[in-house]
Design an enzyme around this catalytic site. Sequence first.
Site, PDB file in Angstrom:
ATOM      1  N   GLY A 196       0.815  -1.204   0.000  1.00 44.97           N
ATOM      2  CA  GLY A 196       0.000   0.000   0.000  1.00 44.97           C
ATOM      3  C   GLY A 196       0.843   1.245   0.000  1.00 44.97           C
ATOM      4  N   GLY A 201      -0.904   2.677   7.199  1.00 38.66           N
ATOM      5  CA  GLY A 201      -1.009   1.924   8.445  1.00 38.66           C
ATOM      6  C   GLY A 201      -0.554   0.488   8.355  1.00 38.66           C
ATOM      7  CE  LYS A 202       3.155  -0.115   3.623  1.00 37.77           C
ATOM      8  NZ  LYS A 202       2.665   1.261   3.405  1.00 37.77           N
ATOM      9  CG  HIS A 418      -7.997  34.049 -11.453  1.00 34.79           C
ATOM     10  ND1 HIS A 418      -7.304  33.985 -12.637  1.00 34.79           N
ATOM     11  CD2 HIS A 418      -8.003  32.767 -10.970  1.00 34.79           C
ATOM     12  CE1 HIS A 418      -6.904  32.744 -12.855  1.00 34.79           C
ATOM     13  NE2 HIS A 418      -7.314  31.991 -11.842  1.00 34.79           N
ATOM     14  CD  GLU A 419      -8.713  32.051  -7.106  1.00 35.46           C
ATOM     15  OE1 GLU A 419      -9.369  30.987  -7.173  1.00 35.46           O
ATOM     16  OE2 GLU A 419      -7.544  32.140  -7.529  1.00 35.46           O
TER      17      GLU A 419
END
Length: 637
Positions: A196, A201-202, A418-419
Amino acid sequence: MQMRNFALWAIIIVMFMVMITVSQNAMKPTAPEAMTTSEFMSAVEAGNIDDFKVDVQSDTITGKTTDGKTFTSNVPITGELLQKFDELNVTYDTNPIKQTSLLAQFLFTVLPFILFIGIAIWFMRSMQGGGKGGAMSFGKSRAKMLTEDQGKVTFDDVAGVENAKEDLQEVIEFLQDPTKFQRLGAKIPTGALLIGPPGTGKTLLAKAVAGEAGVPFFTISGSDFVEMFVGVGASRVRDMFEQARKNAPCIIFIDEIDAVGRHRGVGTSGGHEEREQTLNQLLVEMDGFDGQEGVIIIAATNRPDVLDKALLRPGRFDRQIEVPLPDILGREKIIAVHMKKVPTAQDVDNKYIARGTPGMSGADLANLVNEAALLAARRNKRKVTMREFEDARDKVLMGAERRSLSMTEEERANTAYHEAGHAIVGLNMPGAHPIHKATIIPRGRALGMVQYLPERDQISQSREQMLASMAMAMGGRAAEEIKFGYDKVTSGASSDIEHVTRIARAMVTEWGLSDKVGPIAYKNTDVDSFMPGIGRGSAISPETARLIEDEIKRFVTEAHEKATAILKKKKKDWIRLSEALLEYETLSGDEIKNLLSDNIKPKRPDFDNDDGKPGLSAIPTTKPKPKPLGDKPQPEG
């Protein structure tokens, strides 16, 4: 590295030779001149002897001549000889010759060798990671054994990886009750490989397996096996498995196994030979496992493509478990786990936070919760509110606010229009994601941005959604052209243009969404390209390449035209939203909807403590905020 080791050993050898030379010279004074009996007597009678010592026991006379030279002579010591010395008025001493003390002998003979051995041991320990077991313990395993006393981790502490937990459940049952499987002749997999992306969270999942089964947990990194000397890694593998057998049933966890498990046969240097021997020993040890021994090997990697095929065959790591990025339900559970240690206010909604964090791993979500707690502490709050989680997410995704950046009013106006152009196009395009927030506060490398909040995790995209995404991205450039004119357009749309081009290229060359080109894959990333998305070595004609280029340009041009048409049609809403951004700097999605529908000014509450009192460390704005209006206050603490 090899030159450094050679230099260290050269220094050791030189020091050893110097110490031997010094000790020999110290123990060997200048040799005195030997005299015969007749020569000695003649020198005494001639007055050429100042004084001398007589050793009666060994019949030896030592002394100095008048010219300063030392001498020794073996003369039979008799009473007549001593009487003759008295007659000649010669000064002499009959004390025995002093022998070198034992301490001096020790200092000049034994101490240099002890010093040399100590220096050699120190250098060997430093080159081999000393402090982990002695100078001659290179071949000992570096695996650390964790027990329940050092902190038990269970599946309750791991969230968002339900499928992986189901695959590992039978490993836990085997470790708890192996006879259940042995009665039916079943063999538990020798090894399980967790695959993964980073941060999913391995490692935590492997610890949880050991915690659920209640067995010892050996943990080691793949790089701990590899050393400069060939054979050391193989010895450590053997020692690790011996320790595991003594503590069975147990779990061995090898993190980042790709450091030692890469494909064999690549390279010919000593480093590659050491790694391959280590891998060979690992393969042999896993093959030699008996199913009754109760030792389970769990490894983790985010690069399964580089692992040797022999490592993945049945009988070794024969179970490969995917640990993907969590979906929205998984993110909600992960956030709940991390919030157990954080006091949160009533307005905090795990589902809303999980919805706004697509693509984040468990480590990213843990960092998000921690950032929210830090923000609440800086604002002197006793609980973490939803506002802290919102600000923490913005900081993680977009970077910290750059309020100290000096912007002119012209630049602020350009950013606001622009936004606002992005937002207005997004609100009027079918298939577009809902708008979460619009801001003109600089963050990271952006002077402003519009955030979109998908309603669910998106696995695939439709043509409608792709066209909407391209039109929204071109809304900023279209807004600048309409408001400020052709010559006043800035470079602020560079990332937007790149995003649109990337989608258009994929639609034409990968996804088959161009009617003129057809559902044919032309993408070739293995060779250099003479045009975007087309490989120089791909089997297409120049005419087809030109057609693909025209189609990419058509998709981008149509997206720009669509955005321009929407802004001209909704110019009133666009201007109103731009002015609101200039006044308030940041607006949420609900505030934008209220502003455009009912012309209600947004409510902009200040940062308050959870007891309703003003915060002492509220983040200042570039301009005073007006008195809040509106009929939908946002809860605080």
